[in-house]
Design an enzyme around this catalytic site. Sequence first.
Site, PDB file in Angstrom:
ATOM      1  N   ASP A  32       0.864  -1.187   0.000  1.00 22.06           N
ATOM      2  CA  ASP A  32       0.000   0.000   0.000  1.00 22.06           C
ATOM      3  C   ASP A  32       0.898   1.233   0.000  1.00 22.06           C
ATOM      4  O   ASP A  32       1.918   1.264   0.701  1.00 22.06           O
ATOM      5  CB  ASP A  32      -0.896  -0.010   1.249  1.00 22.06           C
ATOM      6  N   ILE A  52       2.124  -0.033  -6.786  1.00 18.18           N
ATOM      7  CA  ILE A  52       1.781  -1.270  -7.488  1.00 18.18           C
ATOM      8  C   ILE A  52       2.446  -1.354  -8.859  1.00 18.18           C
ATOM      9  O   ILE A  52       2.559  -2.450  -9.429  1.00 18.18           O
ATOM     10  CB  ILE A  52       0.250  -1.432  -7.665  1.00 18.18           C
ATOM     11  N   TYR A 141     -14.193   6.883 -13.027  1.00 21.90           N
ATOM     12  CA  TYR A 141     -13.904   5.844 -12.042  1.00 21.90           C
ATOM     13  C   TYR A 141     -14.431   4.488 -12.529  1.00 21.90           C
ATOM     14  O   TYR A 141     -13.698   3.493 -12.572  1.00 21.90           O
ATOM     15  CB  TYR A 141     -14.523   6.202 -10.700  1.00 21.90           C
ATOM     16  N   LEU A 190     -22.442   7.566   2.682  1.00 23.42           N
ATOM     17  CA  LEU A 190     -23.607   8.041   3.434  1.00 23.42           C
ATOM     18  C   LEU A 190     -23.546   7.684   4.920  1.00 23.42           C
ATOM     19  O   LEU A 190     -23.731   8.558   5.775  1.00 23.42           O
ATOM     20  CB  LEU A 190     -24.899   7.482   2.817  1.00 23.42           C
ATOM     21  N   ILE A 207     -29.330  15.934   2.255  1.00 25.31           N
ATOM     22  CA  ILE A 207     -30.068  14.919   1.501  1.00 25.31           C
ATOM     23  C   ILE A 207     -30.197  15.433   0.071  1.00 25.31           C
ATOM     24  O   ILE A 207     -30.893  16.421  -0.188  1.00 25.31           O
ATOM     25  CB  ILE A 207     -31.462  14.663   2.113  1.00 25.31           C
ATOM     26  N   ARG A 221     -30.093   2.316  -2.284  1.00 28.94           N
ATOM     27  CA  ARG A 221     -28.834   1.643  -2.579  1.00 28.94           C
ATOM     28  C   ARG A 221     -28.753   0.315  -1.827  1.00 28.94           C
ATOM     29  O   ARG A 221     -29.367   0.129  -0.775  1.00 28.94           O
ATOM     30  CB  ARG A 221     -27.631   2.523  -2.182  1.00 28.94           C
ATOM     31  N   ARG A 282     -27.845  15.332  -7.193  1.00 25.18           N
ATOM     32  CA  ARG A 282     -26.518  15.302  -7.804  1.00 25.18           C
ATOM     33  C   ARG A 282     -26.630  14.670  -9.185  1.00 25.18           C
ATOM     34  O   ARG A 282     -27.326  13.669  -9.361  1.00 25.18           O
ATOM     35  CB  ARG A 282     -25.543  14.501  -6.931  1.00 25.18           C
TER      36      ARG A 282
END
Length: 328
Positions: A32, A52, A141, A190, A207, A221, A282
């Site tokens: 790491d 890595i 991502y 969250l 929220i 989710r 969002r």
Amino acid sequence: MASILVTGGAGYIGSHTVRHLLEQGHEVVVLDNLQTGHRGAVLTPHFYEGDIADAALIAEIVRKHSITAAVHFAALSLVGESMKFPTKYLEANTVKSQQFVQALVENGVRRIVFSSTAAVYGVPEVVPIPEDSPKHPINPYGLSKLFIEQYLQMMETLHGLKWIALRYFNAAGASEDGRIGEAHDPETHLIPLVLQAALGQRESLSIFGNDYDTPDGTCIRDYIHVRDLADAHALALQALADGKPSGSYNVGTGKGYSVLEIIEAARRITGREIPTVQAPRREGDPDELVAQVDKIRQDLGFTARHSDLETLISSAWNWHANHPHGYR
């Protein structure tokens, strides 16, 4: 027992997986760079601080510890940041992962479990989401992870690498004894944000949107306990050792909770007010993301056993209440 290299083993899911593998009797080696991980979360004596993409270091670790398999967590994982800095994410997650996998193969390691994400699906056409759903990531991502899944397929064709990619939904919770838990900076998940508000570390919780096509108007989710995630990685490693075929699997519960359900459960469990404020939606937040989990149950024998709402939040609360500043 096997000797396993875990990249990103100082991170949230990585550290819990390291602990689980150690409990099973494996020798576990952690690599790491501590960019987002925490040295205090590493429970194995075999720790290397490094990159890595350092092929010489990978060769040294594989040789010194007789590594037979790898679990690859190391990655940047903030969706919002990836939208601002897409090249940074493709470099860190895709290019460096390709170099890491190449180094493993060159040094004789032919089994790898890869930390992927539900973000490879983008906005799903069907919920619960099956593994064969179209892959249309809506952020760099998710794209960076999808590229590596495709690269692993190619490396199997070219070099006989056996792999399993685990597509997580929403990881949550902490270890039962409260020794290791979730500590990100900045925090974007969250449940930790809710608990920070409960501790008074935030004035309120935002929220984002209350007009989604869900029963209470807030996003739904699929939350899975980090202990269950660790178990999924161990099962995936065993499946590869047993000669089962490569492939990608969802790791979730098949059940979702809304933002308001999480907040109400946290109020009950903590006994705190948890003030909230309404904020705009969002961009790119789907109404509902829930995993279809039939495939991982049938192929790997995996069932989420610790992911009920009570356990998720109470274990996280135990960690945050006793570690209000994380690992510092």
